[in-house]
Enzyme design. Structure first.
Site, mmCIF file in Angstrom:
data_model
loop_
_atom_site.group_PDB
_atom_site.id
_atom_site.type_symbol
_atom_site.label_atom_id
_atom_site.label_comp_id
_atom_site.label_asym_id
_atom_site.label_seq_id
_atom_site.Cartn_x
_atom_site.Cartn_y
_atom_site.Cartn_z
ATOM 1 N N HIS A 249 7.402 -8.202 5.066
ATOM 2 C CA HIS A 249 8.578 -7.333 5.110
ATOM 3 C C HIS A 249 8.535 -6.427 3.891
ATOM 4 C CE1 HIS A 249 12.599 -6.147 6.358
ATOM 5 N NE2 HIS A 249 12.833 -5.999 5.069
ATOM 6 N N ASP B 276 24.034 -10.333 11.165
ATOM 7 C CA ASP B 276 23.424 -9.307 10.309
ATOM 8 C C ASP B 276 23.584 -7.932 10.948
ATOM 9 O OD1 ASP B 276 21.667 -8.175 8.212
ATOM 10 O OD2 ASP B 276 20.392 -7.783 9.951
ATOM 11 N N ARG C 249 28.113 -2.338 6.330
ATOM 12 C CA ARG C 249 27.649 -2.019 4.963
ATOM 13 C C ARG C 249 27.181 -0.578 4.887
ATOM 14 N NH1 ARG C 249 23.015 -5.824 4.284
ATOM 15 N NH2 ARG C 249 22.706 -4.731 2.321
ATOM 16 N N SER D 221 20.482 -10.502 4.465
ATOM 17 C CA SER D 221 20.156 -9.690 5.631
ATOM 18 C C SER D 221 18.676 -9.826 5.998
ATOM 19 C CB SER D 221 20.516 -8.226 5.324
ATOM 20 O OG SER D 221 19.988 -7.354 6.272
ATOM 21 N N LYS E 121 16.815 -12.730 9.051
ATOM 22 C CA LYS E 121 15.960 -12.270 10.154
ATOM 23 C C LYS E 121 14.571 -12.881 10.055
ATOM 24 C CE LYS E 121 17.170 -8.102 9.168
ATOM 25 N NZ LYS E 121 17.729 -6.816 8.912
HETATM 26 N N1 URA Z 1 16.725 -4.107 5.151
HETATM 27 C C1 URA Z 1 17.473 -5.019 5.808
HETATM 28 O O1 URA Z 1 17.092 -5.528 6.847
HETATM 29 N N2 URA Z 1 18.663 -5.342 5.278
HETATM 30 C C2 URA Z 1 19.131 -4.806 4.134
HETATM 31 O O2 URA Z 1 20.202 -5.165 3.711
HETATM 32 C C3 URA Z 1 18.333 -3.851 3.469
HETATM 33 C C4 URA Z 1 17.118 -3.526 4.002
#
Ligand code: URA
Length: 410
Positions: free
Chosen positions: A82, A161, A168, A183, A187
């Site tokens: 990621h 999320d 947000r 967040s 995932k």
């Molecule tokens: N990427 C995400 O999935 N969540 C965040 O809060 C910031 C970047």
């Protein structure tokens, strides 16, 4: 428990208990905690932060809000990467098929571009027919078939999320370390990974503007991974100039395809190899050979085919997604390139239509920049510093001016 009291407790610097956090997230998904209340809580967290235990509890509550991948029986290691987001960051497009060529499974759940940073899903959708809306069941089946699935977040997957991120985004509460950690990690944990490499970006084109903040975010995400039994490897990388030489959706796919033929720009290739080595354990020299051999490109073709994309369109993508206006941008002065500011270039790409101002905006897959000059190169006045691909002459001219302003030579 009383929602306003919990919000006020966090507002005043208090620590929320695990069961309070779980109750708030469950209530939010069920609609009992209103968007106004959750926005206020997000702002309280933004200013007051969270302890490691609170961040872990929030991550876990968000993970529990949906379904997750479940793997049974004998199977290869399940891994993923990621990136916290950058300009021209197309590593995932190359890394996913490369990892699948290393006998690992990679169930890659990616996001869309938001603000100045691009998103893997938007890039993939510039390939005609490519379908990112896989269910978990479909993705699990695809892993058995070809070792890799590239998909977006669905209603099944961390719905807390999805809902919280949307709030947000419109309440100025994205750049909060505990909220970003929960967040991203909720995932990634829902993918039931064995190993995860996190590319934490810092600089003008990243959420985290300084290395110190990126270190803090990396440590918070690693702590959550440790707690949940996932091996997390963090790599900190600057995002002061774009990665590679292309920014924009189809343009980045074209550059990724070149990289999968062994013709990638050195900075992009180096990051792909470093991250793939970290999660697969395969040495980077061997990985480089795999990029040269064509097997990674063949695996990418398989992904495109299985996910409904038109494989025959890949070699003609530059033509299929050609922008109406393509112009060279020229250096206003001579000298060595000291800086080509990622944040300013990302903003210029966004204004061309390559990105979104808000989640519901449509992107234009054709627009952006390629042939971007790199820091350290020498320029004579009038040399090309990039090519702009635009929907019309007026936006091309604005983007050219913005690119010239992003360049520092000395
Ligand atoms: N990427 C995400 O999935 N969540 C965040 O809060 C910031 C970047």
């Amino acid at each position: 428990m009383h929602i306003p009291t919990l919000i006020a407790h966090k507002r005043d610097g208090g620590v929320l208990a695990e069961k309070e956090i779980r109750w708030l997230i469950e209530g939010f998904v069920a609609g009992d905690v209103t968007e106004a209340q959750m926005s206020a809580l997000a702002m309280a967290v933004f200013f007051r932060g969270m302890t490691a235990a609170e961040t872990a509890a929030l991550t876990y509550a968000m993970l529990e809000s949906g379904e997750r991948f479940r793997f049974s029986g004998e199977h290869p290691p399940v891994v993923d990467k990621h990136s916290t987001g950058g300009i021209g960051d197309k590593v995932s497009l190359i890394l996913a098929p490369l990892v699948a060529c290393c006998d690992c499974w990679i169930p890659m759940v990616s996001g869309r571009g938001l603000g100045i940073t691009g998103g893997t899903l938007d890039k993939l959708e510039s390939i005609p027919g490519f379908r990112v809306g896989l269910s978990i069941e479909e993705a699990q089946q695809q892993l058995k078939q070809i070792g890799v699935a590239m998909m977006g977040q669905t209603e099944q997957f961390c719905p807390a999320d999805k809902k919280l991120y949307a709030l947000r985004d419109v309440t100025g509460t994205v750049p909060s370390i505990p909220l970003i950690t929960a967040s991203i990690m909720s995932k990634k944990l829902a993918e039931s990974l064995d190993r995860l490499v996190l590319d934490v970006k810092y600089g003008s084109g990243a959420f985290m503007k300084t290395r110190a903040l990126a270190e803090e975010l990396a440590a918070a995400m690693k702590a959550v991974g440790d707690e949940m039994g996932v091996q997390v490897i963090t790599q900190l990388n600057p995002m002061e100039e774009p990665l590679g030489c292309a920014v924009g959706n189809a343009l980045e796919v074209v550059e990724s395809l070149a990289t999968m033929r062994g013709e990638g720009p050195p900075d992009l290739v180096a990051l792909v190899l470093a991250q793939t080595e970290a999660i697969t354990g395969v040495p980077r020299e061997k990985l480089a050979g795999m990029l040269q051999s064509g097997e990674v490109l063949e695996k990418f073709n398989q992904i495109v085919k299985v996910q409904g994309g038109d494989v025959s369109a890949l070699h003609a993508l530059a033509k299929i997604q050609a922008a109406p206006v393509v112009r060279d941008v020229l250096a206003p002065t001579s000298g060595a390139v000291l800086r080509f500011d990622a944040g300013q270039i990302g903003q210029a790409a966004l204004e061309l239509g390559a990105g979104r101002g808000k989640a519901s905006d449509r992107i234009d897959p054709r627009v952006g920049f390629d042939a971007l000059i790199k820091v350290g190169q020498h320029l004579a006045k009038g040399d090309r510093i990039a090519r702009v691909h635009a929907a019309d002459e007026a936006s091309a001219a604005r983007a050219a001016t913005a690119l010239q302003a992003a360049l520092s030579v000395g």
